[in-house]
Motif scaffolding. Sequence first.
Motif, PDB file in Angstrom:
ATOM      1  N   ASP A   1       0.814  -1.218   0.000  1.00  0.00           N
ATOM      2  CA  ASP A   1       0.000   0.000   0.000  1.00  0.00           C
ATOM      3  C   ASP A   1       0.848   1.269   0.000  1.00  0.00           C
ATOM      4  O   ASP A   1       0.326   2.373   0.112  1.00  0.00           O
ATOM      5  N   GLY A   2       2.173   1.078  -0.107  1.00  0.00           N
ATOM      6  CA  GLY A   2       3.057   2.241  -0.171  1.00  0.00           C
ATOM      7  C   GLY A   2       3.331   2.887   1.178  1.00  0.00           C
ATOM      8  O   GLY A   2       3.870   3.984   1.255  1.00  0.00           O
ATOM      9  N   LEU A   3       2.959   2.204   2.271  1.00  0.00           N
ATOM     10  CA  LEU A   3       3.183   2.743   3.619  1.00  0.00           C
ATOM     11  C   LEU A   3       4.272   1.935   4.316  1.00  0.00           C
ATOM     12  O   LEU A   3       4.387   0.732   4.088  1.00  0.00           O
ATOM     13  N   PRO A   4       5.027   2.579   5.191  1.00  0.00           N
ATOM     14  CA  PRO A   4       5.961   1.790   6.013  1.00  0.00           C
ATOM     15  C   PRO A   4       5.129   0.845   6.894  1.00  0.00           C
ATOM     16  O   PRO A   4       4.037   1.213   7.328  1.00  0.00           O
ATOM     17  N   ILE A   5       5.654  -0.348   7.163  1.00  0.00           N
ATOM     18  CA  ILE A   5       4.900  -1.320   7.967  1.00  0.00           C
ATOM     19  C   ILE A   5       4.605  -0.750   9.361  1.00  0.00           C
ATOM     20  O   ILE A   5       3.573  -1.028   9.956  1.00  0.00           O
ATOM     21  N   GLU A   6       5.519   0.108   9.869  1.00  0.00           N
ATOM     22  CA  GLU A   6       5.305   0.715  11.196  1.00  0.00           C
ATOM     23  C   GLU A   6       4.041   1.575  11.217  1.00  0.00           C
ATOM     24  O   GLU A   6       3.463   1.808  12.272  1.00  0.00           O
ATOM     25  N   MET A   7       3.633   2.077  10.042  1.00  0.00           N
ATOM     26  CA  MET A   7       2.412   2.889   9.972  1.00  0.00           C
ATOM     27  C   MET A   7       1.186   1.996   9.723  1.00  0.00           C
ATOM     28  O   MET A   7       0.156   2.134  10.365  1.00  0.00           O
ATOM     29  N   ALA A   8       1.343   1.034   8.773  1.00  0.00           N
ATOM     30  CA  ALA A   8       0.218   0.168   8.405  1.00  0.00           C
ATOM     31  C   ALA A   8      -0.232  -0.700   9.575  1.00  0.00           C
ATOM     32  O   ALA A   8      -1.428  -0.915   9.794  1.00  0.00           O
ATOM     33  N   LEU A   9       0.729  -1.183  10.354  1.00  0.00           N
ATOM     34  CA  LEU A   9       0.446  -2.116  11.449  1.00  0.00           C
ATOM     35  C   LEU A   9       0.534  -1.389  12.799  1.00  0.00           C
ATOM     36  O   LEU A   9       1.176  -1.852  13.726  1.00  0.00           O
ATOM     37  N   SER A  10      -0.143  -0.224  12.874  1.00  0.00           N
ATOM     38  CA  SER A  10      -0.044   0.592  14.094  1.00  0.00           C
ATOM     39  C   SER A  10      -1.409   0.779  14.752  1.00  0.00           C
ATOM     40  O   SER A  10      -2.452   0.605  14.112  1.00  0.00           O
ATOM     41  N   GLY A  11      -1.384   1.154  16.021  1.00  0.00           N
ATOM     42  CA  GLY A  11      -2.618   1.434  16.756  1.00  0.00           C
ATOM     43  C   GLY A  11      -3.432   2.543  16.101  1.00  0.00           C
ATOM     44  O   GLY A  11      -4.644   2.387  15.900  1.00  0.00           O
ATOM     45  N   PRO A  12      -2.780   3.683  15.748  1.00  0.00           N
ATOM     46  CA  PRO A  12      -3.541   4.753  15.084  1.00  0.00           C
ATOM     47  C   PRO A  12      -4.195   4.300  13.771  1.00  0.00           C
ATOM     48  O   PRO A  12      -5.326   4.684  13.478  1.00  0.00           O
TER      49      PRO A  12
END
Length: 247
Positions: A43-54
């Motif tokens: 999806d073009g996102l870092p995994i830290e963003m995709a798999l995050s609480g927010p």
Amino acid sequence: MQTAAALRHAQRILVITGAGLSADSGLPTYRGVGGLYNGTTVDGLPIEMALSGPMLRRDPALCWKYIAELGKACLGAQPNAAHYAIAQLQRIKPDCWVLTQNVDGYHRAAGSPPERLIEIHGQLSPLFCQSCGAVDPQLSEHLQRPLPPLCKKCQGILRPPVVLFQEMLPERAMETLHEEMAKGFDAVLTIGTTASFPYIHEPVLRARVAGGFTAEINPQRTDHSAAMDVFLGCRALEVMELLISHI
């Protein structure tokens, strides 16, 4: 074998495990939860963003896409001989604890007693509703259905009790870790982890300062290898059963 002798004489033992232990079950290794992702997601996102609480709050379907990959990988494999050897060590030594960064549940499945198991990053099941708190044990069933999974009672969004990026570590697990560290450990064995988090490296450091024995099992050397009493440059699968047979 120095490590077997040290574990044989030790009473209080801590075994710290990371993604490298479950790699021998066929799970990929990666920073955070276990190697499925490196760098950017599809999806073009870092995994830290995709798999995050927010992200789970903002776009539950997108976050669940990656939780589901993790869930399918964990459900599609099983504990290996090293998990069973660790559980055997805990049977031999009633004061042997396991601190794991893995969320796959393989330590429980292999027979490690839950009361001496600290799952510092949580686990993948049972799911619970973020709205009403209802518990849903059907992770595998939900992974076959459209995501995100919804609560049967209130239609709220379900989630696993796992630590996503940007979330706090489970309070009870941290309390237990600190209580046990305060009692001290005679020996600390790290397996398949770079021990890059302070809460993973601290027990090693404390044991060393107190004159305890420290050992690392890892195919590659890490930043902490040189300071260990023993470094075994191999996979846990190749050495754990042999190690336990000498205790």
